[in-house]
Scaffold this active site. Structure first.
Site, PDB file in Angstrom:
ATOM      1  CB  ILE A  14      -5.627  49.718  52.379  1.00  0.00           C
ATOM      2  CG1 ILE A  14      -6.503  50.936  52.129  1.00  0.00           C
ATOM      3  CG2 ILE A  14      -4.976  49.251  51.087  1.00  0.00           C
ATOM      4  CD1 ILE A  14      -7.057  51.575  53.378  1.00  0.00           C
ATOM      5  CB  SER A  36      -3.456  38.167  47.910  1.00  0.00           C
ATOM      6  OG  SER A  36      -2.904  39.103  48.776  1.00  0.00           O
ATOM      7  CE  LYS A  90      -1.139  56.945  51.187  1.00  0.00           C
ATOM      8  NZ  LYS A  90      -0.885  56.214  52.487  1.00  0.00           N
TER       9      LYS A  90
HETATM   10  P1  NAP Z   1      -0.552  45.528  53.792  1.00  0.00           P
HETATM   11  O1  NAP Z   1      -1.540  45.266  54.871  1.00  0.00           O
HETATM   12  O2  NAP Z   1       0.870  45.097  53.994  1.00  0.00           O
HETATM   13  O3  NAP Z   1      -1.142  44.934  52.461  1.00  0.00           O
HETATM   14  C1  NAP Z   1      -0.439  44.917  51.245  1.00  0.00           C
HETATM   15  C2  NAP Z   1      -0.549  43.548  50.652  1.00  0.00           C
HETATM   16  O4  NAP Z   1       0.202  43.518  49.447  1.00  0.00           O
HETATM   17  C3  NAP Z   1       0.086  42.486  51.551  1.00  0.00           C
HETATM   18  O5  NAP Z   1      -0.887  41.921  52.403  1.00  0.00           O
HETATM   19  C4  NAP Z   1       0.645  41.477  50.571  1.00  0.00           C
HETATM   20  O6  NAP Z   1      -0.305  40.439  50.383  1.00  0.00           O
HETATM   21  C5  NAP Z   1       0.767  42.211  49.242  1.00  0.00           C
HETATM   22  N1  NAP Z   1       2.171  42.342  48.790  1.00  0.00           N
HETATM   23  C6  NAP Z   1       2.603  42.111  47.549  1.00  0.00           C
HETATM   24  N2  NAP Z   1       3.898  42.312  47.456  1.00  0.00           N
HETATM   25  C7  NAP Z   1       4.333  42.671  48.649  1.00  0.00           C
HETATM   26  C8  NAP Z   1       5.597  43.009  49.162  1.00  0.00           C
HETATM   27  N3  NAP Z   1       6.694  43.015  48.406  1.00  0.00           N
HETATM   28  N4  NAP Z   1       5.682  43.318  50.466  1.00  0.00           N
HETATM   29  C9  NAP Z   1       4.581  43.309  51.242  1.00  0.00           C
HETATM   30  N5  NAP Z   1       3.337  42.995  50.803  1.00  0.00           N
HETATM   31  C10 NAP Z   1       3.215  42.697  49.508  1.00  0.00           C
HETATM   32  O7  NAP Z   1      -0.471  47.094  53.493  1.00  0.00           O
HETATM   33  P2  NAP Z   1      -1.686  48.131  53.512  1.00  0.00           P
HETATM   34  O8  NAP Z   1      -1.734  48.833  54.817  1.00  0.00           O
HETATM   35  O9  NAP Z   1      -2.903  47.521  53.003  1.00  0.00           O
HETATM   36  O10 NAP Z   1      -1.092  49.216  52.498  1.00  0.00           O
HETATM   37  C11 NAP Z   1      -1.061  48.979  51.105  1.00  0.00           C
HETATM   38  C12 NAP Z   1      -1.113  50.321  50.428  1.00  0.00           C
HETATM   39  O11 NAP Z   1      -2.316  50.974  50.816  1.00  0.00           O
HETATM   40  C13 NAP Z   1       0.037  51.255  50.848  1.00  0.00           C
HETATM   41  O12 NAP Z   1       0.522  51.967  49.764  1.00  0.00           O
HETATM   42  C14 NAP Z   1      -0.616  52.202  51.848  1.00  0.00           C
HETATM   43  O13 NAP Z   1      -0.043  53.494  51.838  1.00  0.00           O
HETATM   44  C15 NAP Z   1      -2.041  52.262  51.318  1.00  0.00           C
HETATM   45  N6  NAP Z   1      -2.995  52.636  52.370  1.00  0.00           N
HETATM   46  C16 NAP Z   1      -2.967  52.017  53.596  1.00  0.00           C
HETATM   47  C17 NAP Z   1      -3.833  52.438  54.611  1.00  0.00           C
HETATM   48  C18 NAP Z   1      -3.838  51.806  55.993  1.00  0.00           C
HETATM   49  O14 NAP Z   1      -4.517  52.335  56.880  1.00  0.00           O
HETATM   50  N7  NAP Z   1      -3.131  50.713  56.257  1.00  0.00           N
HETATM   51  C19 NAP Z   1      -4.743  53.479  54.356  1.00  0.00           C
HETATM   52  C20 NAP Z   1      -4.795  54.036  53.080  1.00  0.00           C
HETATM   53  C21 NAP Z   1      -3.905  53.616  52.095  1.00  0.00           C
HETATM   54  P3  NAP Z   1       0.220  38.952  50.076  1.00  0.00           P
HETATM   55  O15 NAP Z   1       1.353  38.695  51.018  1.00  0.00           O
HETATM   56  O16 NAP Z   1      -0.976  38.114  50.287  1.00  0.00           O
HETATM   57  O17 NAP Z   1       0.699  39.024  48.637  1.00  0.00           O
END
Ligand code: NAP
Length: 310
Positions: A14, A36, A90
């Site tokens: 996101i 990150s 969120k």
């Molecule tokens: P994501 O791709 O997994 O990204 C989250 C990032 O946070 C990871 O790349 C990781 O980066 C970091 N992180 C830090 N601590 C972590 C942990 N304990 N476990 C996993 N990752 C950790 O997830 P995302 O889809 O972006 O979602 C993040 C938030 O945005 C969620 O709350 C989600 O509901 C919201 N969101 C997502 C979307 C969507 O379409 N995916 C849409 C709207 C909102 P490092 O490993 O580099 O630290």
């Protein structure tokens, strides 16, 4: 006003899909840092942890937390205590209690706290709220069905405790209905389907009503292939309203009444800039409360294991 110097924490899907472009397009903000563990951003000071970023960049005004909900509380607390403004993706946290604690901390901190609900900024949400305000609502049905393998490829955190599974997208629907319906509503019963190898549900059916006994139902599914469904259907005494495509289209009696290009994240950052300028916070836990109620009251069924090759 000089631009708000902002850092992003958690450079994942996101952050890259939405936060970076929204910040790039908004002159009220200047992205100066990212934190990150496994990613960095070219041309921007990059750190592995929030601690390092706060330590190295005292000039930061604000931090946007794009990490999973289970780690947000500690990060938000640390950032507020450092005197910065905080924007939360969120769902705003893993539990209601921790989000309420953050809201309280923000009251006595110099920084603002913004718990975002991006779907509330979908273009047809406000017109729908206005249309409904003068009508008698008879029935509401939410259909929120998407493919987790497309929107959360390879993400393990979403299946862990606090990851919320299908409620990660469904909380968007709940953020819309809590904004557009005139009365509070509450859960009566529900069924949550947990894959045998996961700690969070992959599908759910929920039955709510309000003080006027209006039936409000929700069918949630995280395994929808093909066209994705993010729809809310509302029957009233003066016709039927449908919000489709996550709130980007509004239909009245099957006629398209409102449609506009998606501008959710630009809307969120415009609101954040406003809150920062006024030193105010915006924290509404209503959507998260419904998810907590579903975990409290829902019957649990075990279904086939889920595997994501992503
Ligand atoms: P994501 O791709 O997994 O990204 C989250 C990032 O946070 C990871 O790349 C990781 O980066 C970091 N992180 C830090 N601590 C972590 C942990 N304990 N476990 C996993 N990752 C950790 O997830 P995302 O889809 O972006 O979602 C993040 C938030 O945005 C969620 O709350 C989600 O509901 C919201 N969101 C997502 C979307 C969507 O379409 N995916 C849409 C709207 C909102 P490092 O490993 O580099 O630290």
């Amino acid at each position: 006003m000089p631009p708000i110097k902002i850092g992003i924490v958690g450079l994942g899907k996101i952050a890259r899909d939405q936060h970076l472009p929204a910040l790039e397009a908004n002159p009220n903000f200047e992205l100066v840092a990212v934190a990150s563990r496994n990613a960095s951003q070219e041309g921007i000071a990059s750190f592995e942890t929030l601690e390092e970023m706060l330590e190295a960049m005292p000039e930061l005004d604000a931090v946007s937390l794009c990490t999973p909900p289970t780690v947000r509380y500690g990060q938000a607390r640390q950032t507020l205590r450092a005197g910065k403004h905080v924007m939360l993706e969120k769902p705003p946290g893993a539990t209601l209690s921790e989000v309420e604690d953050l809201a309280q901390l923000a009251e006595s901190s110099p920084g603002s706290l913004f718990a975002t609900w991006h779907s509330r900024y979908a273009p047809a949400v406000e017109p729908a709220q206005k249309w409904l305000a003068s009508r008698q609502i008879r029935k509401v049905h939410i259909e929120w069905k998407e493919d987790v393998r497309v929107w959360h490829p390879g993400q393990r955190w979403i299946w862990e405790p606090g990851g919320m599974g299908v409620f990660d997208p469904a909380i968007n629907a709940l953020s819309i209905v809590t904004a557009i319906l005139p009365r509070r509503f509450f859960l009566h019963e529900g069924t949550l389907q947990f894959p045998e190898n996961c700690q969070a549900p992959i599908a759910a059916n929920l039955y709510f009503s309000d003080s006027e006994d209006t039936p409000i139902t929700a069918d949630l599914d995280f395994l929808q292939t093909g066209p994705q469904t993010w729809d809310i259907h509302i029957e009233t005494d003066e016709g039927n309203l449908a919000l489709r495509k996550g709130g980007s289209q509004m239909f009245v009696n099957d006629q398209l009444e409102h449609e506009a290009p998606e501008q959710e994240y630009p809307g969120l950052y415009a609101r954040f800039a406003e809150l920062v300028a006024r030193r105010e916070s915006d924290v509404d836990v209503a959507p998260l409360r419904h998810v907590a109620d579903a975990f409290l009251l829902g019957r649990r069924e075990t279904v086939a294991a889920f595997y994501d090759e992503g």
